[in-house]
Design a protein around this motif. Structure first.
Motif, PDB file in Angstrom:
ATOM      1  N   LYS A  17     -17.691   1.460   1.936  1.00  0.00           N
ATOM      2  CA  LYS A  17     -17.228   0.554   0.895  1.00  0.00           C
ATOM      3  C   LYS A  17     -18.119   0.672  -0.329  1.00  0.00           C
ATOM      4  N   GLY A  21     -14.485  -1.761  -3.835  1.00  0.00           N
ATOM      5  CA  GLY A  21     -13.467  -1.575  -2.805  1.00  0.00           C
ATOM      6  C   GLY A  21     -13.854  -0.518  -1.793  1.00  0.00           C
ATOM      7  N   TRP A  22     -12.964  -0.347  -0.813  1.00  0.00           N
ATOM      8  CA  TRP A  22     -13.194   0.634   0.252  1.00  0.00           C
ATOM      9  C   TRP A  22     -12.855   2.031  -0.228  1.00  0.00           C
ATOM     10  N   ARG A  25     -11.751   3.585   5.449  1.00  0.00           N
ATOM     11  CA  ARG A  25     -12.155   2.748   6.585  1.00  0.00           C
ATOM     12  C   ARG A  25     -11.243   2.979   7.780  1.00  0.00           C
ATOM     13  N   ARG A  62     -19.700   1.081   7.601  1.00  0.00           N
ATOM     14  CA  ARG A  62     -19.056   0.465   8.766  1.00  0.00           C
ATOM     15  C   ARG A  62     -18.900   1.486   9.880  1.00  0.00           C
ATOM     16  N   GLU A 233      -4.242  -0.907   0.592  1.00  0.00           N
ATOM     17  CA  GLU A 233      -4.941  -1.909   1.393  1.00  0.00           C
ATOM     18  C   GLU A 233      -4.122  -2.267   2.621  1.00  0.00           C
ATOM     19  N   ASP A 239      -9.219  -7.269   8.223  1.00  0.00           N
ATOM     20  CA  ASP A 239     -10.447  -6.577   7.847  1.00  0.00           C
ATOM     21  C   ASP A 239     -10.951  -5.711   8.995  1.00  0.00           C
ATOM     22  N   ASP A 272      -9.193   0.399  -4.434  1.00  0.00           N
ATOM     23  CA  ASP A 272      -9.572   1.376  -3.417  1.00  0.00           C
ATOM     24  C   ASP A 272      -9.913   2.713  -4.046  1.00  0.00           C
ATOM     25  N   GLY A 275     -13.053   2.272  -5.704  1.00  0.00           N
ATOM     26  CA  GLY A 275     -14.097   2.182  -4.703  1.00  0.00           C
ATOM     27  C   GLY A 275     -14.591   3.554  -4.299  1.00  0.00           C
TER      28      GLY A 275
END
Length: 286
Positions: A17, A21-22, A25, A62, A233, A239, A272, A275
């Motif tokens: 991230k 934003g990501w 993931r 993550r 998203e 999440d 995103d 990101g």
């Protein structure tokens, strides 16, 4: 080149991230050594970030991954040692001012300084030169690049290479270090259908030598292990990161009754993409 030992690639709920934003993931994979892995998705969907994270050049935020037995993000340096980058825009580009021969010699020199055993530095100069030439010849053969077919042979300027020739040269330089994993970005960029097929044949031949190959593309071949990225998203409130590599993910819902929700969703998708850009900038794309 030394006999390569491919690096197994594993990941679970892997994500990165950025400030807005990501980048990606929810990535999961379990690929054996010598696999041909394709990271498929549209531009701006975090493909390059995923490639750089799996090669230890960007720190994930993550989950975890394991490359060649080295766990990420804890052992990023160890992963960098066993992986090599082919062409990655803004990270590992060929020097347009050099000739092909100069680019190869530079690659061999860097490998000797940073990748070879210390004892190799004390060999006689003639022996070092002969070893470098043998390594270059072997790498060129593996990459399918015949210097005699170039307009000016080894004196051809890098800037005058066709796109597929430049890919082959980048692959040859990457193979000088006998990596366990070879990673390439935008493999099918600016290639015709015929050239794209040749590029994938090249990567299959590299994988057949035992080297794991990870390539970013817009469309993956049917025989590759596929990771898919998306700039969209997941559903609101989710999440858990089920997205990037999950083929069964439901498409995002469109709410035609509420323009505000649509605007918010569009902003999230844009975030995103931003990101991914921010994550690249922050990591310095080393």
């Amino acid at each position: 080149m030394d006999s390569p030992h491919g690096a197994a690639v594993k990941a679970e709920d892997f994500g990165l991230k950025g400030p807005r934003g990501w980048a990606f993931r929810g990535v999961g994979i379990d690929a054996a050594p010598g696999s041909l892995i394709a990271v498929e998705g549209p531009s701006g969907s975090g493909r390059t970030c995923l490639l750089l994270a799996l090669t230890g050049r960007m720190k994930p935020t993550r989950g975890h991954a394991e490359v060649g037995g080295h766990r990420l993000p804890k052992r990023m340096t160890a992963v960098r040692r066993i992986t090599a980058l082919g062409p990655v825009s803004g990270v590992n580009e060929l020097d347009q001012a050099l000739t092909v021969a100069e680019q190869l010699r530079e690659g061999a020199l860097l490998q000797r300084h940073y990748g070879a055993p210390v004892r190799a530095m004390f060999r006689p100069r003639a022996e070092r030169r002969a070893a470098a030439e043998a390594r270059i010849a072997s790498a060129l053969e593996a990459a399918g690049l015949d210097l005699a077919t170039l307009p000016k042979g080894e004196r051809t300027s890098v800037r005058d290479l066709e796109r597929l020739e430049a890919v082959r040269l980048s692959v040859a330089i990457a193979l000088l270090g006998s990596p366990g994993l070879l990673a390439l970005d935008d493999l099918d960029l600016k290639l015709s259908d015929t050239e794209r097929a040749e590029a994938w044949d090249l990567l299959r031949s590299v994988a057949a030598r035992g080297i794991t190959v990870l390539a970013v593309c817009s469309e993956a071949p049917s025989d590759a292990v596929v990771l898919r990225t998306s700039p969209e998203e997941p559903d609101a409130g989710d999440d858990s990161g089920n997205g990037a590599a999950d083929d069964s993910r439901s498409a995002p819902k469109n709410d035609t009754k509420n323009d505000t929700k649509n605007d918010t969703k569009n902003d999230s998708a844009n975030d995103d993409t931003k990101g991914a850009d921010d994550a690249l900038a922050e990591a310095g794309r080393a």
